[in-house]
Design a protein around this motif. Structure first.
Motif, short mmCIF file in Angstrom:
data_model
loop_
_atom_site.label_atom_id
_atom_site.label_comp_id
_atom_site.label_asym_id
_atom_site.label_seq_id
_atom_site.Cartn_x
_atom_site.Cartn_y
_atom_site.Cartn_z
N VAL A 127 0.81 -1.22 0.00
CA VAL A 127 0.00 0.00 0.00
C VAL A 127 0.85 1.27 0.00
O VAL A 127 0.36 2.35 -0.36
N THR A 136 6.38 1.86 3.40
CA THR A 136 7.81 2.18 3.40
C THR A 136 8.06 3.49 2.66
O THR A 136 8.81 4.35 3.14
N GLN A 149 14.81 -1.52 1.40
CA GLN A 149 14.11 -0.36 0.84
C GLN A 149 14.12 0.82 1.83
O GLN A 149 14.37 1.97 1.44
#
Ligand code: GDP
Length: 304
Positions: A114, A117, A149
């Motif tokens: 969604v 991060t 990430q």
């Protein structure tokens, strides 16, 4: 704002196309008219419950104002929609809450993909620009690549990231993150969490374990538990919000990917049916593509 106008272009285009098509068929104000109106609203991702409520209110309003011509009807409806976007703001607190002392902990929750991060990357840079000292904790040890990430975002913005090994207990990463935030006298700790929703009980247990650790080490609960929702998923996002709201104390919503969707209308059911304030909107993949949600600006961009 210009960024918001650009980000909402798809929603605005689809909305005005539907609206024009609906009004092109206008003959008179009868029950068919209101049935079609309700369907048009549902088609604009306003959701069945909110569409029904709106249609009921509009039926009364049209009578009250004795609106008859196409022009009059159109004005009454648009005014009411803009009102609904705005009036929500009166009873809700869309501001971010900060701890009176010590680090403020901001948890990001939501299902995989969604944009949790990415949102932390954007928000951490936003607050760093505002002069805050920020730390990140990569407690999504479940999704492959999530830690890397977050570390990449940290390096890009020159913000420290606390990590654990892959499949480490997320709570231990939270613990290390809180310790680091206290030791380095950080203002804000952002916590990236895993978004497993297959099992509500697990999710609840994992989130409450994190919260227990935070409240044990710091005087306060996490100041913010931001539920991240992907606007492109429309009504699914509303369903996710219901599940998360039942599992933990969500303090607000981050609505991402508004730039990639015509489903911006879901802001209404999220606020109208779930009574959760939308606090931020994501408008792209770049670090600056995030804005605090402002109901007036949002309505203006959609209907202006
Ligand atoms: P997470 O699994 O919840 O942490 O999701 P990610 O942060 O990895 O995001 C999933 C994908 O959505 C990535 O490709 C992001 O670049 C993209 N993304 C996140 N926010 C936005 C946004 O506001 N707009 C657009 N267009 N893409 C976004």
């Amino acid at each position: 704002g210009e960024k918001l106008d650009t980000g909402l272009q798809k929603t605005k285009k689809t909305w005005s196309e539907r609206w024009n098509a609906f009004m092109a068929n206008f003959r008179s104000v009868d029950e068919d008219f209101f049935d079609d109106l309700e369907e048009t609203l549902i088609g604009a991702d306003v959701g069945a419950q909110t569409a029904l409520q709106l249609t009921d209110e509009l039926r009364d309003e049209v009578k009250l104002q004795n609106a008859k011509s196409k022009q009059e009807i159109s004005e009454v409806i648009i005014d009411k929609l803009v009102d609904l976007y705005r009036s929500q703001g009166v009873n809700e607190d869309a501001s971010m809450h900060f701890a009176p002392e010590g680090p403020t902990v901001i948890l990001l929750v939501g299902v995989n993909g969604v944009g949790k991060t990415t949102t932390i990357g954007k928000l951490s840079a936003y607050y760093k620009r505002a002069g805050k000292k920020v730390v990140l904790a990569a407690a999504d040890t479940f999704r492959a690549g999530a830690t890397e990430q977050l570390v990449a975002w940290g390096e890009r913005n020159d913000i420290p990231v606390v990590t654990g090994s892959s499949k480490a207990d997320p709570a231990s990463v939270v613990f290390d993150g809180v310790k680091t935030a206290i030791d380095t006298q950080a203002d804000i700790l952002f916590v990236d969490t895993a978004g497993r929703l297959q099992n509500n009980v697990n999710l609840m247990q994992e989130l409450s374990k994190m919260k227990r650790i935070i409240t044990r080490e710091l005087p306060n609960e996490p100041q913010e538990v931001l539920l991240t929702l992907d606007a492109t998923t429309g009504q699914n996002a509303v369903q996710q919000a219901k599940l998360f709201k039942d599992s933990t104390d969500v303090t607000g919503i981050v609505l991402t990917k508004l730039d990639g969707t015509a489903k911006g209308g879901i802001v209404l059911p999220i606020r109208n049916e779930l009574h959760l304030p939308v606090k931020w909107v994501g408008l792209g993949e770049k670090v600056t593509d995030i804005q605090p949600f402002e109901a007036n600006d949002f309505a203006k961009s959609l209907f202006g």
